[in-house]
Write a protein that holds these residues in place. Structure first.
Motif, PDB file in Angstrom:
ATOM      1  N   LEU A 281      23.843   0.665  37.902  1.00 25.68           N
ATOM      2  CA  LEU A 281      23.937  -0.751  37.545  1.00 25.68           C
ATOM      3  C   LEU A 281      23.469  -1.545  38.758  1.00 25.68           C
ATOM      4  O   LEU A 281      23.867  -1.246  39.882  1.00 25.68           O
ATOM      5  CB  LEU A 281      25.378  -1.130  37.193  1.00 25.68           C
ATOM      6  CG  LEU A 281      25.910  -0.677  35.846  1.00 25.68           C
ATOM      7  CD1 LEU A 281      27.397  -0.970  35.762  1.00 25.68           C
ATOM      8  CD2 LEU A 281      25.204  -1.371  34.708  1.00 25.68           C
ATOM      9  N   THR A 282      22.632  -2.531  38.539  1.00 24.76           N
ATOM     10  CA  THR A 282      22.126  -3.303  39.677  1.00 24.76           C
ATOM     11  C   THR A 282      23.239  -4.189  40.243  1.00 24.76           C
ATOM     12  O   THR A 282      24.298  -4.346  39.633  1.00 24.76           O
ATOM     13  CB  THR A 282      20.946  -4.183  39.245  1.00 24.76           C
ATOM     14  OG1 THR A 282      21.377  -5.034  38.193  1.00 24.76           O
ATOM     15  CG2 THR A 282      19.788  -3.358  38.749  1.00 24.76           C
ATOM     16  N   ASP A 283      22.980  -4.767  41.395  1.00 26.22           N
ATOM     17  CA  ASP A 283      23.996  -5.579  42.067  1.00 26.22           C
ATOM     18  C   ASP A 283      24.172  -6.953  41.444  1.00 26.22           C
ATOM     19  O   ASP A 283      25.053  -7.704  41.835  1.00 26.22           O
ATOM     20  CB  ASP A 283      23.641  -5.741  43.547  1.00 26.22           C
ATOM     21  CG  ASP A 283      23.949  -4.472  44.319  1.00 26.22           C
ATOM     22  OD1 ASP A 283      24.809  -3.709  43.852  1.00 26.22           O
ATOM     23  OD2 ASP A 283      23.323  -4.237  45.366  1.00 26.22           O
ATOM     24  N   LYS A 284      23.301  -7.284  40.489  1.00 30.14           N
ATOM     25  CA  LYS A 284      23.409  -8.616  39.883  1.00 30.14           C
ATOM     26  C   LYS A 284      24.734  -8.759  39.152  1.00 30.14           C
ATOM     27  O   LYS A 284      25.137  -7.852  38.420  1.00 30.14           O
ATOM     28  CB  LYS A 284      22.289  -8.797  38.862  1.00 30.14           C
ATOM     29  CG  LYS A 284      20.995  -9.149  39.525  1.00 30.14           C
ATOM     30  CD  LYS A 284      20.020  -9.756  38.544  1.00 30.14           C
ATOM     31  CE  LYS A 284      18.794 -10.136  39.319  1.00 30.14           C
ATOM     32  NZ  LYS A 284      17.564  -9.811  38.659  1.00 30.14           N
ATOM     33  N   PRO A 285      25.397  -9.904  39.312  1.00 25.27           N
ATOM     34  CA  PRO A 285      26.617 -10.117  38.514  1.00 25.27           C
ATOM     35  C   PRO A 285      26.248 -10.218  37.028  1.00 25.27           C
ATOM     36  O   PRO A 285      25.264 -10.869  36.680  1.00 25.27           O
ATOM     37  CB  PRO A 285      27.168 -11.448  39.023  1.00 25.27           C
ATOM     38  CG  PRO A 285      26.313 -11.867  40.151  1.00 25.27           C
ATOM     39  CD  PRO A 285      25.084 -11.024  40.191  1.00 25.27           C
ATOM     40  N   LEU A 286      27.010  -9.533  36.174  1.00 22.63           N
ATOM     41  CA  LEU A 286      26.696  -9.537  34.742  1.00 22.63           C
ATOM     42  C   LEU A 286      26.819 -10.956  34.193  1.00 22.63           C
ATOM     43  O   LEU A 286      27.713 -11.700  34.568  1.00 22.63           O
ATOM     44  CB  LEU A 286      27.653  -8.600  33.996  1.00 22.63           C
ATOM     45  CG  LEU A 286      27.575  -7.124  34.379  1.00 22.63           C
ATOM     46  CD1 LEU A 286      28.724  -6.360  33.739  1.00 22.63           C
ATOM     47  CD2 LEU A 286      26.264  -6.529  33.938  1.00 22.63           C
ATOM     48  N   SER A 287      25.936 -11.294  33.259  1.00 28.73           N
ATOM     49  CA  SER A 287      25.901 -12.658  32.742  1.00 28.73           C
ATOM     50  C   SER A 287      26.889 -12.876  31.610  1.00 28.73           C
ATOM     51  O   SER A 287      26.867 -13.917  30.985  1.00 28.73           O
ATOM     52  CB  SER A 287      24.488 -12.963  32.260  1.00 28.73           C
ATOM     53  OG  SER A 287      24.109 -12.023  31.285  1.00 28.73           O
ATOM     54  N   TYR A 288      27.707 -11.879  31.306  1.00 28.80           N
ATOM     55  CA  TYR A 288      28.601 -11.989  30.147  1.00 28.80           C
ATOM     56  C   TYR A 288      29.865 -12.769  30.481  1.00 28.80           C
ATOM     57  O   TYR A 288      30.234 -12.913  31.633  1.00 28.80           O
ATOM     58  CB  TYR A 288      28.955 -10.590  29.643  1.00 28.80           C
ATOM     59  CG  TYR A 288      27.727  -9.762  29.381  1.00 28.80           C
ATOM     60  CD1 TYR A 288      26.808 -10.164  28.425  1.00 28.80           C
ATOM     61  CD2 TYR A 288      27.445  -8.628  30.119  1.00 28.80           C
ATOM     62  CE1 TYR A 288      25.660  -9.451  28.198  1.00 28.80           C
ATOM     63  CE2 TYR A 288      26.297  -7.898  29.900  1.00 28.80           C
ATOM     64  CZ  TYR A 288      25.405  -8.316  28.935  1.00 28.80           C
ATOM     65  OH  TYR A 288      24.258  -7.617  28.726  1.00 28.80           O
ATOM     66  N   CYS A 289      30.535 -13.240  29.426  1.00 27.64           N
ATOM     67  CA  CYS A 289      31.784 -13.971  29.607  1.00 27.64           C
ATOM     68  C   CYS A 289      32.842 -13.030  30.186  1.00 27.64           C
ATOM     69  O   CYS A 289      32.766 -11.817  30.007  1.00 27.64           O
ATOM     70  CB  CYS A 289      32.298 -14.498  28.267  1.00 27.64           C
ATOM     71  SG  CYS A 289      31.119 -15.490  27.366  1.00 27.64           S
ATOM     72  N   PRO A 290      33.865 -13.575  30.835  1.00 29.88           N
ATOM     73  CA  PRO A 290      34.936 -12.725  31.352  1.00 29.88           C
ATOM     74  C   PRO A 290      35.580 -11.918  30.221  1.00 29.88           C
ATOM     75  O   PRO A 290      35.925 -12.476  29.180  1.00 29.88           O
ATOM     76  CB  PRO A 290      35.933 -13.720  31.945  1.00 29.88           C
ATOM     77  CG  PRO A 290      35.138 -14.935  32.223  1.00 29.88           C
ATOM     78  CD  PRO A 290      34.049 -14.977  31.200  1.00 29.88           C
ATOM     79  N   GLY A 291      35.703 -10.611  30.415  1.00 28.10           N
ATOM     80  CA  GLY A 291      36.379  -9.756  29.444  1.00 28.10           C
ATOM     81  C   GLY A 291      35.495  -9.236  28.339  1.00 28.10           C
ATOM     82  O   GLY A 291      35.971  -8.534  27.448  1.00 28.10           O
ATOM     83  N   CYS A 292      34.201  -9.539  28.348  1.00 29.75           N
ATOM     84  CA  CYS A 292      33.314  -9.092  27.274  1.00 29.75           C
ATOM     85  C   CYS A 292      33.072  -7.590  27.373  1.00 29.75           C
ATOM     86  O   CYS A 292      32.862  -7.056  28.459  1.00 29.75           O
ATOM     87  CB  CYS A 292      31.988  -9.836  27.372  1.00 29.75           C
ATOM     88  SG  CYS A 292      30.806  -9.302  26.146  1.00 29.75           S
ATOM     89  N   GLY A 293      33.093  -6.935  26.215  1.00 31.63           N
ATOM     90  CA  GLY A 293      32.910  -5.486  26.188  1.00 31.63           C
ATOM     91  C   GLY A 293      31.526  -5.019  26.599  1.00 31.63           C
ATOM     92  O   GLY A 293      31.350  -3.851  26.943  1.00 31.63           O
ATOM     93  N   HIS A 294      30.541  -5.903  26.583  1.00 29.72           N
ATOM     94  CA  HIS A 294      29.183  -5.508  26.949  1.00 29.72           C
ATOM     95  C   HIS A 294      29.130  -4.841  28.328  1.00 29.72           C
ATOM     96  O   HIS A 294      28.441  -3.841  28.500  1.00 29.72           O
ATOM     97  CB  HIS A 294      28.271  -6.737  26.987  1.00 29.72           C
ATOM     98  CG  HIS A 294      27.601  -7.039  25.679  1.00 29.72           C
ATOM     99  ND1 HIS A 294      26.894  -6.092  24.990  1.00 29.72           N
ATOM    100  CD2 HIS A 294      27.531  -8.173  24.953  1.00 29.72           C
ATOM    101  CE1 HIS A 294      26.411  -6.649  23.884  1.00 29.72           C
ATOM    102  NE2 HIS A 294      26.789  -7.898  23.829  1.00 29.72           N
ATOM    103  N   GLY A 295      29.856  -5.432  29.282  1.00 32.86           N
ATOM    104  CA  GLY A 295      29.812  -4.898  30.641  1.00 32.86           C
ATOM    105  C   GLY A 295      30.279  -3.459  30.678  1.00 32.86           C
ATOM    106  O   GLY A 295      29.662  -2.597  31.314  1.00 32.86           O
ATOM    107  N   THR A 296      31.394  -3.178  29.983  1.00 27.38           N
ATOM    108  CA  THR A 296      31.940  -1.817  29.958  1.00 27.38           C
ATOM    109  C   THR A 296      30.945  -0.858  29.304  1.00 27.38           C
ATOM    110  O   THR A 296      30.753   0.265  29.773  1.00 27.38           O
ATOM    111  CB  THR A 296      33.264  -1.810  29.176  1.00 27.38           C
ATOM    112  OG1 THR A 296      34.014  -2.949  29.556  1.00 27.38           O
ATOM    113  CG2 THR A 296      34.061  -0.560  29.469  1.00 27.38           C
ATOM    114  N   ILE A 297      30.297  -1.304  28.224  1.00 32.07           N
ATOM    115  CA  ILE A 297      29.378  -0.427  27.507  1.00 32.07           C
ATOM    116  C   ILE A 297      28.133  -0.165  28.362  1.00 32.07           C
ATOM    117  O   ILE A 297      27.662   0.978  28.434  1.00 32.07           O
ATOM    118  CB  ILE A 297      29.036  -1.041  26.131  1.00 32.07           C
ATOM    119  CG1 ILE A 297      30.312  -1.223  25.307  1.00 32.07           C
ATOM    120  CG2 ILE A 297      28.053  -0.169  25.377  1.00 32.07           C
ATOM    121  CD1 ILE A 297      30.166  -2.158  24.125  1.00 32.07           C
TER     122      ILE A 297
END
Lengths: 260, 77
Positions: A22-38
Motif C-alpha cells: 500500500l502506498t504512503d498516501k493517506p486513503l481518500s475514504y471516509c473514516p471507518g469505510c471498509g474499502h481501506g480494509t479490503i
C-alpha cells in the motif's frame, strides 16, 4: 521487573505492520469505510504470494476510483461498469498475469450488470472483488440496486418501496448460477474474525485463479457510514442486523475437486 | 510464568478516529484521545498499555492500516 513500553516497541518484536504494497498516501475514504480494509487484504495476499510484478488490478468508477493511487501494483482504470470488459482484454493478452477488478455495487450491479454477467458466463480467468454497501457512496448516497427494502437513501427518502423500485439485486447468487464461475463467496470486514475469513477468501481466489478454470467472485458486504448517516461503529452494527439477513455471509460456490 | 506483553503504535497523523478498533480490542486497551491530530480527528491510543497482549485485532480491522503491533514474551516473577 516491570517491562517498559519502549522495551516492547522494537523492530524485532513487530507482529503486524501495514503492508508495503500500500502506498504512503493517506486513503481518500471516509473514516471507518471498509474499502481501506479490503484494499489492505488484497495487497497482503499479493505480498504473501509474492506476485506483485505479476498482478494487474482494474479500478472502477465510484469511491474506489483512485484505488490505483493506493495499491502499489500495475493498475488500469475502466469506464463506469466496464472493469470486467477491460479485465477480459488484459487477461487474454497477458494470460500469465493475475488480473482482478475491484468494483462497487453501483459500478458492478447497476451500470455494469451486462459486462459482469457476460464475463462470468464466459468464465474469464480473473477475479472480481465486489464491494457491496447498498448505496451509491461517491455521488451522495443515492439508491443502488442493492439498497435494502425500506432503507433510506437520498433518492428514496421514505425508504425503498419494492412495489415501485423492485427488490434488491443479489448479484452474487445470480452469478453463482452461471457455469463460468469457479468460486463465489460473500464476506465482510467489520470484525477481526470476519477480516481473517475474508483474507482466506481473497487468498483462495488468487490460488484458484492459477488453475484457469473460471472466474472467481468475492463479494464484501461493507458499510457506508456517510451514506447511511451513522458513525463507523453504528454502521457496522446496522450492517450486521440488516444487511447480513439479506446478504448472508459464506461460500456460495466452491470448486468440488480442486484442492488449494 | 511467561506473560505475553504487547504494544501498538498508531500513526497519529493518518488515524481518522473512526473508532472501529475500540470494540475490536478484547482487553479494552484502546480509546480515542481527547486531543485531535492535524486533521481534527480524535486519534486512537493505548489507554491501559499494560493490558495489551499484541493480538493484532485492532490492526487488522483498521481501515487505514495505521496500527503497528509489537509483541514479546515477558518473564514475570
Amino acid at each position: 521487573m516491570a517491562m517498559e513500553i519502549k522495551d516492547i516497541i522494537k523492530p524485532e518484536n513487530i507482529v503486524y505492520r501495514r503492508t508495503p504494497l500500500l502506498t504512503d498516501k493517506p486513503l481518500s475514504y471516509c473514516p471507518g469505510c471498509g474499502h481501506g480494509t479490503i484494499h489492505r487484504l488484497i495487497m497482503e495476499v499479493v505480498e504473501e504470494m509474492n506476485i506483485q510484478d505479476k498482478t494487474i488490478g482494474i479500478a472502477p468508477v465510484g469511491c474506489s476510483v483512485l484505488a490505483y493511487e493506493f495499491m502499489d501494483i500495475d493498475m488500469q482504470q475502466a469506464a463506469h461498469g466496464r472493469a470486467t470488459a477491460l479485465a477480459t482484454a488484459i487477461k487474454r493478452l497477458l494470460p500469465d498475469r493475475f488480473v482482478f477488478t475491484y468494483q462497487g455495487d453501483g459500478d458492478l450491479a447497476a451500470i455494469g450488470t451486462a459486462e459482469t454477467i457476460h464475463a462470468c458466463n464466459r468464465g474469464e480467468n480473473f477475479i472480481i472483488f465486489f464491494v457491496n454497501n447498498g448505496i451509491y457512496g461517491m455521488t451522495g448516497g443515492q439508491m443502488a440496486p442493492t439498497t435494502l427494502p425500506g432503507m433510506k437513501a437520498s433518492t428514496c427518502p421514505f425508504g425503498r418501496d419494492t412495489k415501485i423500485m423492485g427488490n434488491p439485486l443479489k448479484i452474487t447468487e445470480l452469478v453463482a448460477q452461471l457455469q463460468g464461475t469457479y468460486y463465489v463467496t460473500r464476506q465482510a470486514v467489520h470484525t477481526p474474525n470476519a477480516v481473517r475469513k475474508a483474507k482466506k477468501a481473497v487468498r483462495n481466489a488468487f490460488e484458484y485463479s492459477k488453475h484457469n478454470k473460471g472466474l472467481c467472485f468475492v463479494e464484501f458486504v461493507s458499510n457506508c457510514n456517510s451514506g447511511w448517516k451513522m458513525n463507523a461503529v453504528q454502521a457496522n452494527k446496522w450492517m450486521e442486523e440488516n444487511m447480513f439477513p439479506y446478504y448472508p455471509l459464506g461460500d456460495i460456490k466452491v470448486p468440488q475437486s480442486e484442492k488449494v | 510464568m511467561a506473560k505475553v506483553r504487547g504494544a501498538i503504535v498508531v500513526d497519529v497523523e493518518k488515524c481518522k478516529g473512526c473508532g472501529v478498533c475500540v470494540p475490536a480490542c478484547p482487553q479494552d486497551v484502546i480509546q480515542l484521545a481527547k486531543e485531535v491530530n492535524g486533521k481534527g480527528y480524535h486519534y486512537a491510543y493505548m489507554h491501559v498499555p499494560e493490558e495489551c497482549t499484541g493480538c493484532t485485532n485492532c490492526a487488522i480491522v483498521c481501515p487505514d492500516g495505521v496500527i503497528t503491533v509489537y509483541r514479546v514474551k515477558a518473564e514475570t516473577v
